[in-house]
Design an enzyme around this catalytic site. Structure first.
Site, short mmCIF file in Angstrom:
data_model
loop_
_atom_site.label_atom_id
_atom_site.label_comp_id
_atom_site.label_asym_id
_atom_site.label_seq_id
_atom_site.Cartn_x
_atom_site.Cartn_y
_atom_site.Cartn_z
N LYS A 22 0.84 -1.20 0.00
CA LYS A 22 0.00 0.00 0.00
C LYS A 22 0.87 1.25 0.00
CE LYS A 22 -1.72 1.55 4.04
NZ LYS A 22 -1.39 2.95 4.38
N ASN A 23 1.91 1.25 0.85
CA ASN A 23 2.70 2.47 1.03
C ASN A 23 3.71 2.71 -0.08
OD1 ASN A 23 1.16 2.93 3.25
ND2 ASN A 23 2.71 2.29 4.72
N CYS A 116 -4.85 11.87 12.93
CA CYS A 116 -5.61 10.62 12.83
C CYS A 116 -5.47 9.93 14.19
CB CYS A 116 -5.08 9.75 11.69
SG CYS A 116 -3.45 9.12 11.99
N ARG A 121 -0.19 14.28 12.74
CA ARG A 121 0.57 13.92 11.54
C ARG A 121 1.13 15.21 10.92
NH1 ARG A 121 -1.12 8.70 10.10
NH2 ARG A 121 0.74 8.57 8.84
N ASP A 307 4.54 -0.02 11.96
CA ASP A 307 3.34 -0.61 11.36
C ASP A 307 3.16 -2.07 11.75
OD1 ASP A 307 3.47 1.22 8.19
OD2 ASP A 307 2.95 1.81 10.23
N ARG A 399 -8.55 -0.82 4.42
CA ARG A 399 -7.73 0.26 3.87
C ARG A 399 -6.35 -0.26 3.48
NH1 ARG A 399 -6.76 5.08 7.42
NH2 ARG A 399 -5.59 5.52 5.54
#
Ligand code: EPZ
Length: 431
Positions: A22-23, A116, A121, A307, A399
């Protein structure tokens, strides 16, 4: 809304293929706007964040279409320079459009993403980097406005209190590749996703040296061409499945990230007593022996990734002894603790550290997902727990994990995705 229902205690065995990262996919979508030619991305994970990014690119004027599964065609012939709040606020990763719009158009107006659940952030390092290229950056009405038509190569140090910035490095890199002159990025993020982005840009004609090191050197070019790029495997998903195999595996094969993308995680798994073997793009994880407790501190790559912090906590929750899990990147990233406690985990938060006392077993319970990686930790715990768990608000999971429940079910887990109404009322969240 959907929920996951998990019957814990089933053992996992078989083979799973990890999806694209994803990143890496999100900045790659942004990087595709650096040329007016078509860019084709392969191995793009099917995630709500990716579909959302595609929507934002469409709003900016790009043609974006999905080909066969995992392949997206992007063509940003005519672009607007503004990414509006109503789109950006739902996904802070869209901040990485800033660099590509400045690089391509010389200006950008991108809504500030806001915070978030895992904490503030900030984007001060993003702003610092663009200003070092001579861009004028102002914050007005919640928007970052960048005027960079007269920008020139420069030198920027991107180290902050918590180390470098991943999307900040991506932004500066994407601006610099089309900025006249030489740009030097010091204390650049070294996450594999940044290396993947740099290689994609080089494939489009960018001139970048030092890929994989904390010092990137860019020679600006006049334009970039289109091309094709394949997104690298997701190291966070790979790590999540390594931990699932450690928790309830009886021989799991994982086709995913190479060892060098997970060195800190592998080091901690070995310390805990788990030695996965890697060969030919695949991990083989035998059933775990008695595990040993380990202490973890999250750090920028190549340190232990933030993560995977929550997922590691889930493993340590059933590991005899005391483990200390310290979060140095996002101090608030402990939303999984109260939910794991509902399942019987013995956890205590002391500042930025979670003190974990291993318990012999967890018990299934209705729990609430809160952010992407905390949700994955709840799934892992539910796989191990005795009895039934219901995991709510799993849109957080969708997500960043492509078909996590399907992949786990194919490995033998008893996990099913149901409409929220299927959950017994007495267990569900208040209306
Ligand atoms: C990227 O976020 C990832 N997201 C995050 O993954 C990941 O947790 C994070 O890097 C750290 O590895 C994407 O790549 C889309 P940072 P990013 O800028 O770039 C501070 C997930 O679960 N900081 O590297 O936003 C910041 O507060 C997500 O997939 C500043 O102080 O993270 C944090 O403490 C969650 N000023 C640290 O640096 C800045 O200008 C790292 O942030 C920018 C960041």
């Amino acid at each position: 809304m959907e929920v996951l229902r998990v019957d814990g205690g089933r053992r996992l065995a078989g083979r799973v293929r990890i999806s694209g990262a994803k990143n890496a996919a999100l900045p790659a979508f942004a990087a595709a706007l650096l040329t007016e030619e078509e860019v084709v991305l392969h191995n793009v994970p099917d995630l709500s964040d990716v579909r959302y990014m595609a929507r934002i690119l469409g709003h900016l004027g790009a043609e974006v279409e999905e080909g066969e599964p995992g392949t997206w065609r992007i063509r940003g012939a005519e672009l607007r320079h503004e990414a509006p709040y109503e789109l950006v606020r739902k996904m802070r990763a869209s901040i990485c459009l800033l660099g590509s719009l400045v690089g391509r158009l010389g200006r950008a107006r991108v809504s500030l993403p806001g915070g978030c659940v895992i904490g503030p952030r900030p984007v001060d390092l993003h702003i610092k980097g663009l200003r070092k290229l001579g861009c004028e950056v102002t914050v007005t009405g919640g928007y970052l406005e960048v005027e960079g038509s007269a920008r020139r190569g420069g030198s920027a140090f991107l180290g902050g209190r918590q180390g470098s910035t991943v999307t900040g490095t991506a932004n500066l890199l994407m601006a610099a590749v089309l900025t006249p002159g030489s740009t030097r990025i010091e204390s650049a993020a070294c996450e594999p996703e940044i290396d993947d982005l740099a290689r994609m840009l080089v494939g489009m004609g960018a001139r970048i040296e030092g890929i994989g090191s904390p010092t990137l050197r860019v020679e600006g070019v006049g334009r970039l061409s289109g091309g094709e790029h394949t997104i690298l495997p997701d190291r966070v998903e790979t790590g999540t499945f390594l931990l699932a195999a450690a928790l309830v595996g009886d021989g799991v094969e994982i086709e995913g990230s190479p060892p060098e993308h997970l060195s800190a995680v592998l080091d901690k798994l070995e310390e805990a007593g788990i030695r996965p073997a890697y060969e030919g793009g695949r991990w083989w994880v035998p059933a775990s022996p008695e595990l040993r407790p380990v202490d973890v501190i999250t750090m920028p790559h190549p340190g232990f990734p933030t993560d995977l912090q929550a997922q590691m906590t889930a493993l340590m929750a059933v590991t005899p002894g005391i483990s200390v899990i310290t979060e140095r990147i996002y101090p608030n990233r402990f939303m999984h603790i109260p939910e794991l406690q509902r399942m019987g985990a013995d956890l205590a938060l002391e500042g930025a550290s979670c003190i974990v006392k291993g318990v012999p077993s967890l018990s299934g319970a209705p729990v609430m997902a809160s952010d992407l990686r905390a949700s994955a930790a709840l799934v892992l715990a539910a796989l191990r727990a005795d009895g039934e768990s219901w995991i709510q608000r799993i849109y957080h999971l969708d997500r960043g994990y492509e078909g996590l429940d399907t992949k786990l079910r194919l490995l033998g887990a008893s996990i099913e995705r149901l409409p929220a109404e299927a959950m017994p009322r007495e267990l569900g969240e208040e209306e």
